[in-house]
Design a protein around this motif. Structure first.
Motif, PDB file in Angstrom:
ATOM      1  N   LEU A  84       0.868  -1.177   0.000  1.00  0.00           N
ATOM      2  CA  LEU A  84       0.000   0.000   0.000  1.00  0.00           C
ATOM      3  C   LEU A  84       0.899   1.218   0.000  1.00  0.00           C
ATOM      4  O   LEU A  84       1.782   1.351   0.857  1.00  0.00           O
ATOM      5  CB  LEU A  84      -0.929  -0.001   1.209  1.00  0.00           C
ATOM      6  CG  LEU A  84      -1.937  -1.155   1.217  1.00  0.00           C
ATOM      7  CD1 LEU A  84      -1.410  -2.316   2.059  1.00  0.00           C
ATOM      8  CD2 LEU A  84      -3.296  -0.708   1.732  1.00  0.00           C
ATOM      9  N   ARG A  85       0.659   2.149  -0.947  1.00  0.00           N
ATOM     10  CA  ARG A  85       1.681   3.152  -1.265  1.00  0.00           C
ATOM     11  C   ARG A  85       1.054   4.538  -1.388  1.00  0.00           C
ATOM     12  O   ARG A  85      -0.010   4.713  -1.995  1.00  0.00           O
ATOM     13  CB  ARG A  85       2.343   2.741  -2.586  1.00  0.00           C
ATOM     14  CG  ARG A  85       3.422   3.649  -3.109  1.00  0.00           C
ATOM     15  CD  ARG A  85       4.013   3.074  -4.396  1.00  0.00           C
ATOM     16  NE  ARG A  85       4.712   1.814  -4.174  1.00  0.00           N
ATOM     17  CZ  ARG A  85       4.446   0.676  -4.817  1.00  0.00           C
ATOM     18  NH1 ARG A  85       3.462   0.634  -5.697  1.00  0.00           N
ATOM     19  NH2 ARG A  85       5.138  -0.414  -4.562  1.00  0.00           N
ATOM     20  N   LEU A  86       1.735   5.526  -0.809  1.00  0.00           N
ATOM     21  CA  LEU A  86       1.411   6.939  -0.981  1.00  0.00           C
ATOM     22  C   LEU A  86       2.658   7.678  -1.425  1.00  0.00           C
ATOM     23  O   LEU A  86       3.719   7.545  -0.806  1.00  0.00           O
ATOM     24  CB  LEU A  86       0.896   7.555   0.330  1.00  0.00           C
ATOM     25  CG  LEU A  86      -0.538   7.269   0.764  1.00  0.00           C
ATOM     26  CD1 LEU A  86      -0.799   7.909   2.119  1.00  0.00           C
ATOM     27  CD2 LEU A  86      -1.542   7.772  -0.262  1.00  0.00           C
ATOM     28  N   ARG A  87       2.523   8.470  -2.480  1.00  0.00           N
ATOM     29  CA  ARG A  87       3.610   9.334  -2.931  1.00  0.00           C
ATOM     30  C   ARG A  87       3.232  10.791  -2.666  1.00  0.00           C
ATOM     31  O   ARG A  87       2.048  11.116  -2.595  1.00  0.00           O
ATOM     32  CB  ARG A  87       3.878   9.133  -4.432  1.00  0.00           C
ATOM     33  CG  ARG A  87       4.401   7.753  -4.798  1.00  0.00           C
ATOM     34  CD  ARG A  87       4.755   7.706  -6.286  1.00  0.00           C
ATOM     35  NE  ARG A  87       5.340   6.426  -6.670  1.00  0.00           N
ATOM     36  CZ  ARG A  87       4.650   5.384  -7.098  1.00  0.00           C
ATOM     37  NH1 ARG A  87       3.335   5.453  -7.199  1.00  0.00           N
ATOM     38  NH2 ARG A  87       5.260   4.266  -7.441  1.00  0.00           N
ATOM     39  N   PRO A  88       4.200  11.689  -2.569  1.00  0.00           N
ATOM     40  CA  PRO A  88       3.867  13.109  -2.399  1.00  0.00           C
ATOM     41  C   PRO A  88       3.002  13.607  -3.554  1.00  0.00           C
ATOM     42  O   PRO A  88       3.250  13.286  -4.718  1.00  0.00           O
ATOM     43  CB  PRO A  88       5.248  13.786  -2.397  1.00  0.00           C
ATOM     44  CG  PRO A  88       6.197  12.727  -1.931  1.00  0.00           C
ATOM     45  CD  PRO A  88       5.658  11.442  -2.487  1.00  0.00           C
ATOM     46  N   GLY A  89       1.967  14.355  -3.242  1.00  0.00           N
ATOM     47  CA  GLY A  89       1.095  14.914  -4.262  1.00  0.00           C
ATOM     48  C   GLY A  89       0.055  13.960  -4.801  1.00  0.00           C
ATOM     49  O   GLY A  89      -0.740  14.343  -5.666  1.00  0.00           O
ATOM     50  N   GLN A  90       0.025  12.742  -4.316  1.00  0.00           N
ATOM     51  CA  GLN A  90      -0.859  11.711  -4.856  1.00  0.00           C
ATOM     52  C   GLN A  90      -2.151  11.670  -4.030  1.00  0.00           C
ATOM     53  O   GLN A  90      -2.124  11.304  -2.854  1.00  0.00           O
ATOM     54  CB  GLN A  90      -0.137  10.370  -4.775  1.00  0.00           C
ATOM     55  CG  GLN A  90      -0.918   9.140  -5.154  1.00  0.00           C
ATOM     56  CD  GLN A  90      -0.069   7.886  -5.023  1.00  0.00           C
ATOM     57  OE1 GLN A  90       0.932   7.711  -5.726  1.00  0.00           O
ATOM     58  NE2 GLN A  90      -0.442   7.000  -4.114  1.00  0.00           N
ATOM     59  N   PRO A  91      -3.320  12.025  -4.627  1.00  0.00           N
ATOM     60  CA  PRO A  91      -4.559  12.077  -3.850  1.00  0.00           C
ATOM     61  C   PRO A  91      -5.269  10.738  -3.739  1.00  0.00           C
ATOM     62  O   PRO A  91      -6.442  10.688  -3.370  1.00  0.00           O
ATOM     63  CB  PRO A  91      -5.405  13.070  -4.658  1.00  0.00           C
ATOM     64  CG  PRO A  91      -4.965  12.866  -6.069  1.00  0.00           C
ATOM     65  CD  PRO A  91      -3.492  12.537  -5.997  1.00  0.00           C
ATOM     66  N   PHE A  92      -4.598   9.667  -4.053  1.00  0.00           N
ATOM     67  CA  PHE A  92      -5.199   8.331  -3.987  1.00  0.00           C
ATOM     68  C   PHE A  92      -4.227   7.368  -3.331  1.00  0.00           C
ATOM     69  O   PHE A  92      -3.016   7.587  -3.303  1.00  0.00           O
ATOM     70  CB  PHE A  92      -5.578   7.821  -5.387  1.00  0.00           C
ATOM     71  CG  PHE A  92      -4.419   7.801  -6.359  1.00  0.00           C
ATOM     72  CD1 PHE A  92      -3.559   6.720  -6.439  1.00  0.00           C
ATOM     73  CD2 PHE A  92      -4.190   8.889  -7.186  1.00  0.00           C
ATOM     74  CE1 PHE A  92      -2.495   6.710  -7.317  1.00  0.00           C
ATOM     75  CE2 PHE A  92      -3.122   8.889  -8.073  1.00  0.00           C
ATOM     76  CZ  PHE A  92      -2.275   7.793  -8.142  1.00  0.00           C
ATOM     77  N   LEU A  93      -4.779   6.291  -2.791  1.00  0.00           N
ATOM     78  CA  LEU A  93      -3.979   5.215  -2.205  1.00  0.00           C
ATOM     79  C   LEU A  93      -3.792   4.132  -3.252  1.00  0.00           C
ATOM     80  O   LEU A  93      -4.755   3.677  -3.873  1.00  0.00           O
ATOM     81  CB  LEU A  93      -4.692   4.643  -0.985  1.00  0.00           C
ATOM     82  CG  LEU A  93      -4.078   3.387  -0.354  1.00  0.00           C
ATOM     83  CD1 LEU A  93      -2.699   3.686   0.232  1.00  0.00           C
ATOM     84  CD2 LEU A  93      -5.009   2.813   0.711  1.00  0.00           C
ATOM     85  N   GLU A  94      -2.561   3.727  -3.466  1.00  0.00           N
ATOM     86  CA  GLU A  94      -2.260   2.656  -4.422  1.00  0.00           C
ATOM     87  C   GLU A  94      -2.068   1.340  -3.679  1.00  0.00           C
ATOM     88  O   GLU A  94      -1.322   1.274  -2.701  1.00  0.00           O
ATOM     89  CB  GLU A  94      -0.994   2.990  -5.210  1.00  0.00           C
ATOM     90  CG  GLU A  94      -0.570   1.895  -6.178  1.00  0.00           C
ATOM     91  CD  GLU A  94       0.717   2.223  -6.926  1.00  0.00           C
ATOM     92  OE1 GLU A  94       1.339   1.302  -7.485  1.00  0.00           O
ATOM     93  OE2 GLU A  94       1.105   3.410  -6.944  1.00  0.00           O
ATOM     94  N   LEU A  95      -2.768   0.305  -4.132  1.00  0.00           N
ATOM     95  CA  LEU A  95      -2.613  -1.046  -3.593  1.00  0.00           C
ATOM     96  C   LEU A  95      -2.062  -1.925  -4.708  1.00  0.00           C
ATOM     97  O   LEU A  95      -2.765  -2.196  -5.690  1.00  0.00           O
ATOM     98  CB  LEU A  95      -3.947  -1.611  -3.093  1.00  0.00           C
ATOM     99  CG  LEU A  95      -4.580  -0.959  -1.860  1.00  0.00           C
ATOM    100  CD1 LEU A  95      -5.314   0.325  -2.238  1.00  0.00           C
ATOM    101  CD2 LEU A  95      -5.540  -1.917  -1.187  1.00  0.00           C
ATOM    102  N   GLU A  96      -0.812  -2.320  -4.593  1.00  0.00           N
ATOM    103  CA  GLU A  96      -0.186  -3.182  -5.600  1.00  0.00           C
ATOM    104  C   GLU A  96      -0.134  -4.605  -5.048  1.00  0.00           C
ATOM    105  O   GLU A  96       0.605  -4.893  -4.116  1.00  0.00           O
ATOM    106  CB  GLU A  96       1.221  -2.686  -5.931  1.00  0.00           C
ATOM    107  CG  GLU A  96       1.862  -3.460  -7.071  1.00  0.00           C
ATOM    108  CD  GLU A  96       3.231  -2.907  -7.427  1.00  0.00           C
ATOM    109  OE1 GLU A  96       3.476  -2.681  -8.624  1.00  0.00           O
ATOM    110  OE2 GLU A  96       4.055  -2.709  -6.516  1.00  0.00           O
ATOM    111  N   TRP A  97      -0.954  -5.481  -5.630  1.00  0.00           N
ATOM    112  CA  TRP A  97      -1.090  -6.843  -5.130  1.00  0.00           C
ATOM    113  C   TRP A  97      -0.305  -7.815  -6.001  1.00  0.00           C
ATOM    114  O   TRP A  97      -0.147  -7.622  -7.206  1.00  0.00           O
ATOM    115  CB  TRP A  97      -2.570  -7.241  -5.059  1.00  0.00           C
ATOM    116  CG  TRP A  97      -3.374  -6.917  -6.284  1.00  0.00           C
ATOM    117  CD1 TRP A  97      -4.111  -5.792  -6.517  1.00  0.00           C
ATOM    118  CD2 TRP A  97      -3.512  -7.728  -7.465  1.00  0.00           C
ATOM    119  NE1 TRP A  97      -4.703  -5.840  -7.758  1.00  0.00           N
ATOM    120  CE2 TRP A  97      -4.353  -7.023  -8.359  1.00  0.00           C
ATOM    121  CE3 TRP A  97      -3.004  -8.971  -7.842  1.00  0.00           C
ATOM    122  CZ2 TRP A  97      -4.694  -7.518  -9.610  1.00  0.00           C
ATOM    123  CZ3 TRP A  97      -3.342  -9.469  -9.094  1.00  0.00           C
ATOM    124  CH2 TRP A  97      -4.186  -8.749  -9.958  1.00  0.00           C
TER     125      TRP A  97
END
Length: 339
Positions: free
Chosen positions: A143-156
């Motif tokens: 589960l990933r957050l980058r600066p400026g990213q308004p969404f949560l990324e889930l890489e399965w």
């Protein structure tokens, strides 16, 4: 590696111009560059990742996703996400139809958790904050957050799915919220068409795959399915959402591929890859005979209904038309950037 066991991952900011490309050279330093060493915090009583848009909280005992907070607008939503599997039917006395292409047919309506707990690691650098979840030897997620990213990324990452026990397994990712959705959800084809569906309705109609115990599944494109309720709290859970009114919330899940999905429980959404072949169950052992490993992404947005479309429409198109990444040895082309 083949089984997702690469010893390291390289993260850097990249940009490519329209109708063009950018080339980046990578070389290993010896010793490793200490300017931005990864930090793996441990012993956090409440593991979390955060950027300027979102704060994401995890259960310290189970390692599961627990809550998503929208920091800019000051609201939050309990969200529980986990991996489960259905026992795939091979046919019975009532019908020889096995769970296969366009047909989802489990032996039981109850999905079995891959694991009740996940082993976790927390990574925080200037470029990214991540929580790594390991559910089993064949199921993990970042589960990933980058600066400026308004969404949560889930890489399965799933596979090879164990079948030595003779049990076929249909893997799902399930999102659960406390919202009452009255059995309604919506399907959306690439963000262009929205159709309301009702759990348990439409069995045997075109576009719906029949399961067991009233399970109705629809095939989703890069759009997908969402949930809605007319109550004071409202959410749409789907790969591409639709707008809601007033102060109602919208939780959006975008997929990076065509997936099947449905709302079996109020306030929940489960997504599944179509991992079957045409006419017969698919058992694809791969080159090494151990089975295949699949990796994909779900992007999750939490916002008000009226503001969500501004976020999810461009994001869906970015996923559909994302840049291609090409790897090659050597120095690469002489032109480093072309538009």
């Amino acid at each position: 590696g083949h089984a997702g066991d690469a010893p390291a991952e390289l993260l850097f900011q990249a940009w490519a111009p329209p109708l063009g490309f950018s080339t980046f050279g990578v070389k290993q330093l010896s010793p490793a560059d200490p300017r931005d060493p990864p930090r793996w915090p441990s012993g956090d009583p409440e593991p979390q990742i955060q950027n300027e848009h979102l704060r994401v909280l995890f259960d310290p005992l189970t390692g599961h996703l627990r809550e998503i907070q929208n920091l800019a607008k000051g609201f939050s939503l309990p969200v529980f996400q986990s991996f489960l599997w259905y026992n795939a039917s091979t046919g019975d006395g009532q019908s020889p139809q096995a769970s296969g292409a366009y047909i989802f047919r489990p032996n039981s309506p109850t999905a079995i958790p891959v694991a009740k707990r996940a082993a976790t690691r927390l990574l925080k650098t200037a470029l990214v904050q991540e929580l790594h979840q390991n559910f089993s030897a064949w199921c993990s997620q970042v589960l990933r957050l980058r600066p400026g990213q308004p969404f949560l990324e889930l890489e399965w990452t799933v596979g090879p799915i164990p079948v030595a026990d003779g049990v076929g397994k249909e893997i799902i990712s399930r999102f659960e919220t406390p919202l009452a959705t009255a059995g309604r959800f919506y399907t959306d084809s690439n963000g262009r068409q929205v159709l309301q569906r009702r759990y348990g309705a439409g069995r045997g109609t075109p576009g719906a795959g029949r399961g067991t115990a009233g399970h109705t599944w629809t095939h989703l494109g890069l759009g997908g399915a969402h949930l809605g309720t007319p109550g004071p709290h409202s959410t749409h859970l789907r790969p591409v959402p639709s707008p809601l009114q007033d102060q109602k919330l919208q939780l959006t899940v975008l997929t990076d591929r065509s997936q099947g999905g449905s709302s079996i429980l109020d306030g929940s959404l489960e997504l599944m890859d179509d991992n079957r072949g045409m006419g017969e169950p698919l058992d694809e052992p791969g080159d090494d005979g151990e089975g295949l490993v699949v990796r994909g992404r779900h992007l999750v947005l939490l916002d008000t209904a009226e503001a969500s479309a501004e976020q999810h429409r461009p994001l869906a198109q970015e996923m559909v038309t994302s840049p291609s990444v090409v790897l090659a040895p050597g120095t690469g082309p002489q032109l480093r950037q072309v538009s």
